[in-house]
Design an enzyme around this catalytic site. Structure first.
Site, PDB file in Angstrom:
ATOM      1  N   ARG A  51       0.841  -1.194   0.000  1.00 32.37           N
ATOM      2  CA  ARG A  51       0.000   0.000   0.000  1.00 32.37           C
ATOM      3  C   ARG A  51       0.876   1.244   0.000  1.00 32.37           C
ATOM      4  O   ARG A  51       0.574   2.239  -0.651  1.00 32.37           O
ATOM      5  CB  ARG A  51      -0.933   0.012   1.222  1.00 32.37           C
ATOM      6  CG  ARG A  51      -1.663   1.351   1.389  1.00 32.37           C
ATOM      7  CD  ARG A  51      -2.726   1.327   2.470  1.00 32.37           C
ATOM      8  NE  ARG A  51      -2.348   0.659   3.682  1.00 32.37           N
ATOM      9  CZ  ARG A  51      -1.517   1.144   4.618  1.00 32.37           C
ATOM     10  NH1 ARG A  51      -0.958   2.335   4.452  1.00 32.37           N
ATOM     11  NH2 ARG A  51      -1.259   0.446   5.703  1.00 32.37           N
ATOM     12  N   TYR A 104     -17.516  16.197 -15.915  1.00 28.39           N
ATOM     13  CA  TYR A 104     -17.861  14.773 -15.939  1.00 28.39           C
ATOM     14  C   TYR A 104     -18.832  14.461 -14.807  1.00 28.39           C
ATOM     15  O   TYR A 104     -18.666  14.932 -13.683  1.00 28.39           O
ATOM     16  CB  TYR A 104     -16.583  13.950 -15.811  1.00 28.39           C
ATOM     17  CG  TYR A 104     -16.804  12.503 -15.448  1.00 28.39           C
ATOM     18  CD1 TYR A 104     -17.666  11.700 -16.198  1.00 28.39           C
ATOM     19  CD2 TYR A 104     -16.149  11.944 -14.362  1.00 28.39           C
ATOM     20  CE1 TYR A 104     -17.866  10.367 -15.852  1.00 28.39           C
ATOM     21  CE2 TYR A 104     -16.340  10.618 -14.018  1.00 28.39           C
ATOM     22  CZ  TYR A 104     -17.205   9.837 -14.767  1.00 28.39           C
ATOM     23  OH  TYR A 104     -17.410   8.515 -14.424  1.00 28.39           O
ATOM     24  N   LYS A 201      -8.565   5.506 -19.398  1.00 29.07           N
ATOM     25  CA  LYS A 201      -8.913   5.992 -20.722  1.00 29.07           C
ATOM     26  C   LYS A 201      -7.713   5.902 -21.671  1.00 29.07           C
ATOM     27  O   LYS A 201      -7.210   4.823 -21.918  1.00 29.07           O
ATOM     28  CB  LYS A 201      -9.475   7.405 -20.614  1.00 29.07           C
ATOM     29  CG  LYS A 201     -10.557   7.582 -19.527  1.00 29.07           C
ATOM     30  CD  LYS A 201     -11.722   6.623 -19.650  1.00 29.07           C
ATOM     31  CE  LYS A 201     -12.924   6.989 -18.787  1.00 29.07           C
ATOM     32  NZ  LYS A 201     -12.717   6.914 -17.348  1.00 29.07           N
TER      33      LYS A 201
END
Length: 382
Positions: A51, A104, A201
């Site tokens: 992490r 968005y 994307k």
């Protein structure tokens, strides 16, 4: 990498030295949660728990920082995880943020339904209207949040002008660079303080991985973001980081083809009777064409348009395409079509950010352009 190297060279090599143990030219996937320490506090390479840090994730973060021209980069499990971490790291309850009035839908939902409960206040304004932004900043906004081009109306924000305006009043400028990516646009070089991405994307580029990133241009911002990344824990896993980095290697080649195809699609749509308006920065009629030409290498692979037949006709056109897959997301090698009002931006319905009901958004892929035009022709009825 050497600053003089070209974009594709850096995309392939930055943060990706051959493995010193085996000579493997692709950095390995360190699918591991913890690391052996050489005595208490004796960390090999600075790693103790994935992490907090993982070599595969670090390779991706190094590459993204290089491509965006930043001093620090942080990879996350999604674009919204990156946005949430940035807001909590850099702002306090009671702070105000200027956001685009056509942001968005997921970003709007984050501000409207999540961080507002934490005490963050937001003001949607046309991000192209510098006067409206300046008014909000003068009223005490701590951050200007810009998308450029915006999703889904493809409006253009002048990054350099926004940066000067924000900094004049002690505010930060954050740019969501998802639609353009670092190959087409580098906001940090234009004065932005931080860049956010949905790496799902164009950076990943193959619709097979979800991720997000923050890149900053100042170590003073990197410190709190790094602390919150570790404390909040929504980090990119090693396999997701590896997939994203694999996509980044071909970013320049893909973006040029996306742009070629999008330009052809926009020109076709501009001459079609079923189309009332085409929203694409590459068209000389687009109000942001000049700004795009100033700050972007090319005009991108996203095209939106309004159907002259109204909402139902727009929905039917989305349902009739064959090569354009009806689906959310964007930026993959395959072409996608969607109805924002009922799909990606449904969360903005009834708000100041509601999108036109007759709007169709295209993510233009890298297929043969003649095939894409033929599919749109039949879907639009001629």
């Amino acid at each position: 990498m050497h600053e003089g190297h070209g974009f594709s060279t850096r995309a392939i090599h930055a943060g990706q030295e051959p493995d010193p143990l085996t000579g493997a030219v692709v950095p390995p996937i360190y699918q591991v949660s913890t690391y052996k320490q050489d005595g208490v506090g004796g960390l090999r390479g600075g790693y103790d728990y994935s992490r907090s840090g993982n070599p595969t994730r670090a390779a991706l973060e190094t590459c993204l920082a290089d491509l965006e021209g930043g001093t620090g980069s942080f990879a996350f499990a999604s674009g919204l995880a990156a946005e949430d971490t940035l807001l909590r790291a850099l702002l306090e309850p009671g702070d105000r943020v200027v956001i685009p009035d056509d942001a968005y839908g997921g970003t709007f939902r984050l501000f409207d339904k999540v961080t507002s409960r934490w005490g963050l206040r937001y003001a949607p304004v046309p991000i192209t209207d510098l006067g409206a932004v300046a008014e909000r900043v003068r009223e005490g906004a701590r951050m200007v949040w810009a998308e450029t081009p915006t999703n889904p109306l493809l409006n253009l924000a002048d990054i350099a002008e926004l940066a000067g305006l924000a900094h004049e009043h002690g505010a930060l400028l954050v740019v969501d660079n998802t639609f353009a990516g670092p190959y087409l646009q580098r906001p940090l070089a234009l004065g932005a303080d931080a860049v956010v991405h949905s790496t799902t994307k164009y950076l990943g580029g193959h619709s097979d991985v979800v991720g997000g990133a923050i890149v900053v241009g100042d170590d003073a911002l990197a410190e709190p973001i790094g602390f919150h990344q570790n404390s909040m824990g929504a980090v990119a896993g090693p396999f997701d980081s590896w997939l994203t980095q694999r996509g980044v290697k071909t970013l320049a080649a893909r973006m040029d083809r996306h742009c070629d195809n999008a330009e052809a699609v926009a020109e076709f749509l501009a001459g079609h009777d079923a189309v009332a308006e085409v929203l694409y920065p590459g068209l000389s009629t687009h109000p942001g064409h000049e700004v795009a030409g100033k700050q972007m290498r090319r005009y991108g692979g996203m095209v939106s348009f309004r159907h002259s037949g109204g909402e139902q006709a727009a929905v039917e056109a989305c349902n009739r395409t064959e090569l354009f897959t009806l689906g959310e997301s964007l930026g993959g090698v395959e072409s996608l079509i969607e109805h924002p009002g009922r799909m990606t931006h449904a969360s903005a319905a009834g708000s100041a950010l509601e999108v036109p009901a007759d709007l169709i958004r295209l993510s233009v892929g890298i297929e043969d352009p003649d095939d894409l035009l033929a599919d749109l022709r039949q879907a639009l009825g001629g």
